[in-house]
Write a protein that holds these residues in place. Structure first.
Motif, PDB file in Angstrom:
ATOM      1  N   MET A   9      34.401  29.598  37.431  1.00  0.00           N
ATOM      2  CA  MET A   9      34.001  28.959  36.181  1.00  0.00           C
ATOM      3  C   MET A   9      32.605  29.449  35.796  1.00  0.00           C
ATOM      4  O   MET A   9      31.908  30.092  36.581  1.00  0.00           O
ATOM      5  CB  MET A   9      34.009  27.439  36.335  1.00  0.00           C
ATOM      6  CG  MET A   9      35.295  26.881  36.925  1.00  0.00           C
ATOM      7  SD  MET A   9      35.340  25.074  36.907  1.00  0.00           S
ATOM      8  CE  MET A   9      33.829  24.669  37.781  1.00  0.00           C
ATOM      9  N   LYS A  10      32.183  29.102  34.583  1.00  0.00           N
ATOM     10  CA  LYS A  10      30.853  29.484  34.137  1.00  0.00           C
ATOM     11  C   LYS A  10      29.776  28.820  34.983  1.00  0.00           C
ATOM     12  O   LYS A  10      28.696  29.371  35.178  1.00  0.00           O
ATOM     13  CB  LYS A  10      30.665  29.121  32.663  1.00  0.00           C
ATOM     14  CG  LYS A  10      31.504  29.974  31.711  1.00  0.00           C
ATOM     15  CD  LYS A  10      31.269  29.599  30.263  1.00  0.00           C
ATOM     16  CE  LYS A  10      32.094  30.476  29.344  1.00  0.00           C
ATOM     17  NZ  LYS A  10      31.909  30.107  27.912  1.00  0.00           N
ATOM     18  N   GLU A 143      38.218  37.119  33.280  1.00  0.00           N
ATOM     19  CA  GLU A 143      38.475  36.187  32.182  1.00  0.00           C
ATOM     20  C   GLU A 143      39.968  35.981  31.982  1.00  0.00           C
ATOM     21  O   GLU A 143      40.411  34.891  31.611  1.00  0.00           O
ATOM     22  CB  GLU A 143      37.837  36.712  30.889  1.00  0.00           C
ATOM     23  CG  GLU A 143      36.314  36.676  30.901  1.00  0.00           C
ATOM     24  CD  GLU A 143      35.719  37.105  29.580  1.00  0.00           C
ATOM     25  OE1 GLU A 143      36.510  37.363  28.633  1.00  0.00           O
ATOM     26  OE2 GLU A 143      34.487  37.185  29.474  1.00  0.00           O
ATOM     27  N   ASP A 144      40.761  37.017  32.214  1.00  0.00           N
ATOM     28  CA  ASP A 144      42.214  36.900  32.058  1.00  0.00           C
ATOM     29  C   ASP A 144      42.859  36.196  33.245  1.00  0.00           C
ATOM     30  O   ASP A 144      43.889  35.536  33.104  1.00  0.00           O
ATOM     31  CB  ASP A 144      42.838  38.290  31.893  1.00  0.00           C
ATOM     32  CG  ASP A 144      42.404  38.967  30.608  1.00  0.00           C
ATOM     33  OD1 ASP A 144      42.201  38.273  29.602  1.00  0.00           O
ATOM     34  OD2 ASP A 144      42.253  40.203  30.620  1.00  0.00           O
ATOM     35  N   ARG A 162      47.872  25.047  32.197  1.00  0.00           N
ATOM     36  CA  ARG A 162      47.684  24.219  31.004  1.00  0.00           C
ATOM     37  C   ARG A 162      46.294  23.588  30.928  1.00  0.00           C
ATOM     38  O   ARG A 162      45.767  23.374  29.841  1.00  0.00           O
ATOM     39  CB  ARG A 162      48.746  23.120  30.958  1.00  0.00           C
ATOM     40  CG  ARG A 162      50.156  23.615  30.672  1.00  0.00           C
ATOM     41  CD  ARG A 162      51.147  22.473  30.671  1.00  0.00           C
ATOM     42  NE  ARG A 162      52.485  22.914  30.364  1.00  0.00           N
ATOM     43  CZ  ARG A 162      53.005  23.002  29.141  1.00  0.00           C
ATOM     44  NH1 ARG A 162      52.255  22.678  28.090  1.00  0.00           N
ATOM     45  NH2 ARG A 162      54.247  23.404  28.953  1.00  0.00           N
ATOM     46  N   PHE A 164      43.277  24.469  32.875  1.00  0.00           N
ATOM     47  CA  PHE A 164      42.047  25.128  33.295  1.00  0.00           C
ATOM     48  C   PHE A 164      41.308  25.788  32.146  1.00  0.00           C
ATOM     49  O   PHE A 164      41.893  26.394  31.256  1.00  0.00           O
ATOM     50  CB  PHE A 164      42.337  26.187  34.355  1.00  0.00           C
ATOM     51  CG  PHE A 164      41.083  26.898  34.815  1.00  0.00           C
ATOM     52  CD1 PHE A 164      40.203  26.270  35.672  1.00  0.00           C
ATOM     53  CD2 PHE A 164      40.784  28.170  34.357  1.00  0.00           C
ATOM     54  CE1 PHE A 164      39.043  26.909  36.083  1.00  0.00           C
ATOM     55  CE2 PHE A 164      39.628  28.816  34.755  1.00  0.00           C
ATOM     56  CZ  PHE A 164      38.755  28.186  35.628  1.00  0.00           C
ATOM     57  N   SER A 165      39.991  25.674  32.188  1.00  0.00           N
ATOM     58  CA  SER A 165      39.091  26.374  31.270  1.00  0.00           C
ATOM     59  C   SER A 165      37.839  26.738  32.046  1.00  0.00           C
ATOM     60  O   SER A 165      37.382  25.970  32.902  1.00  0.00           O
ATOM     61  CB  SER A 165      38.735  25.497  30.068  1.00  0.00           C
ATOM     62  OG  SER A 165      37.611  26.020  29.370  1.00  0.00           O
ATOM     63  N   GLU A 166      37.256  27.887  31.758  1.00  0.00           N
ATOM     64  CA  GLU A 166      36.033  28.295  32.443  1.00  0.00           C
ATOM     65  C   GLU A 166      34.858  27.402  32.075  1.00  0.00           C
ATOM     66  O   GLU A 166      33.814  27.444  32.728  1.00  0.00           O
ATOM     67  CB  GLU A 166      35.715  29.754  32.123  1.00  0.00           C
ATOM     68  CG  GLU A 166      36.676  30.733  32.775  1.00  0.00           C
ATOM     69  CD  GLU A 166      36.258  32.170  32.568  1.00  0.00           C
ATOM     70  OE1 GLU A 166      35.828  32.505  31.443  1.00  0.00           O
ATOM     71  OE2 GLU A 166      36.329  32.953  33.529  1.00  0.00           O
ATOM     72  N   ASP A 167      35.006  26.597  31.028  1.00  0.00           N
ATOM     73  CA  ASP A 167      33.943  25.682  30.602  1.00  0.00           C
ATOM     74  C   ASP A 167      34.023  24.316  31.283  1.00  0.00           C
ATOM     75  O   ASP A 167      33.194  23.445  31.001  1.00  0.00           O
ATOM     76  CB  ASP A 167      33.996  25.482  29.078  1.00  0.00           C
ATOM     77  CG  ASP A 167      33.680  26.759  28.321  1.00  0.00           C
ATOM     78  OD1 ASP A 167      32.717  27.447  28.709  1.00  0.00           O
ATOM     79  OD2 ASP A 167      34.391  27.082  27.356  1.00  0.00           O
ATOM     80  N   LEU A 168      34.989  24.106  32.159  1.00  0.00           N
ATOM     81  CA  LEU A 168      35.138  22.810  32.816  1.00  0.00           C
ATOM     82  C   LEU A 168      33.875  22.434  33.606  1.00  0.00           C
ATOM     83  O   LEU A 168      33.197  23.299  34.167  1.00  0.00           O
ATOM     84  CB  LEU A 168      36.319  22.836  33.782  1.00  0.00           C
ATOM     85  CG  LEU A 168      37.737  22.763  33.218  1.00  0.00           C
ATOM     86  CD1 LEU A 168      38.748  22.913  34.340  1.00  0.00           C
ATOM     87  CD2 LEU A 168      37.961  21.479  32.450  1.00  0.00           C
ATOM     88  N   ASP A 172      35.625  17.605  36.371  1.00  0.00           N
ATOM     89  CA  ASP A 172      36.910  17.831  35.714  1.00  0.00           C
ATOM     90  C   ASP A 172      37.732  18.880  36.462  1.00  0.00           C
ATOM     91  O   ASP A 172      38.970  18.786  36.534  1.00  0.00           O
ATOM     92  CB  ASP A 172      36.702  18.260  34.260  1.00  0.00           C
ATOM     93  CG  ASP A 172      36.336  17.093  33.360  1.00  0.00           C
ATOM     94  OD1 ASP A 172      36.522  15.939  33.788  1.00  0.00           O
ATOM     95  OD2 ASP A 172      35.860  17.333  32.232  1.00  0.00           O
TER      96      ASP A 172
END
Length: 244
Positions: A9-10, A143-144, A162, A164-168, A172
């Motif tokens: 993640m970021k 990123e992919d 569904r 996951f986001s790198e901004d989590l 979370d």
């Protein structure tokens, strides 16, 4: 069987693994599958393993011994200049261990197979995450493909795809992982508790949050029950099928 997930993640990295190994329904054991080497201010490297238990334990033992007897003949995780070189070292070690245990060369390697997730950060590079195959080759999270799973992956993958986001945030991300692990545990008895959890904050060069989540953990039980209830409610809100 096993289930391990590494997230990139970021904010940094998150690792979670189960602890169950078994050779049948009447032979179930618990072994730690997450291992960390840390030099505060300089590097942190975390490995998670899946596959033949003798193979994975041998790999960890070799890496641990080499970290205590550093030198040209004993390449060490603690001496590698980058996470890429760490991934190469782990891959080479895994290939060596499998080769030593194989009685018929490559033809028998599958019986001793293992896969490894390795992630961390070595100053001055960024946090990185790799998936290492039994042959010793590896790929890096991007990123992919921002997360890796090993072991019993199919039951927990839909939630990750569904949700996951790198901004989590870390809380979370942990919540998402618990949903993924809970779904896997309910679908496959070869995955079991407790779950080991570790977070790594980018550029901290030290372990962030650590926990061992047991079956009586109140938060885990709240997530497990709440996720099942939410699914039933969501199903009820979908339009009914028209049978004519």
């Amino acid at each position: 069987m096993t289930y391990c997930v590494g997230l990139r993640m970021k904010r940094g990295l998150v690792f979670m693994s189960d602890t169950r190994t078994n050779a049948g329904v009447d032979n179930i054991s618990t072994f730690r599958k997450m291992h960390t080497w840390c030099v505060p201010g300089e590097r942190l490297v975390t490995l998670m393993t899946a596959g033949n238990l003798a193979t994975t334990q041998a790999v960890i033992s070799v890496l641990e011994e080499r970290s205590k007897a550093q030198g040209e003949r004993n390449p060490s995780i603690l001496e590698q200049p980058s996470m890429f070189q760490v991934a190469r070292l782990v891959g080479e070690t895994l290939r060596e261990v499998i080769s030593e245990r194989s009685t018929q060369g490559q033809a028998a390697d599958s019986a001793f197979g293992a896969t490894i997730i390795v992630g961390g950060q070595i100053d001055p590079g960024p946090p990185r995450l790799f998936l290492i195959y039994p042959e010793g080759n590896f790929i890096e999270a991007s990123e992919d493909t921002p997360f890796f799973q090993i072991g019993e992956t199919k039951y927990g993958r839909p939630m990750l795809l569904r949700g996951f986001s790198e901004d989590l945030t870390f809380p979370d991300a942990i919540k998402l992982l618990l949903v993924s692990f809970d779904s896997t545990l309910k679908a496959n008895l070869s995955v079991g508790m407790p779950f080991d959890l570790q977070t790594y904050v980018a550029d901290s060069f030290e372990i962030g949050h650590e926990d061992r989540i047991t079956r009586d953990n109140p938060y885990y039980n709240e997530i497990s029950e709440g996720w099942g209830r939410a699914l039933r409610e969501a199903l009820g809100q979908l339009p009914p099928y028209d049978m004519g």
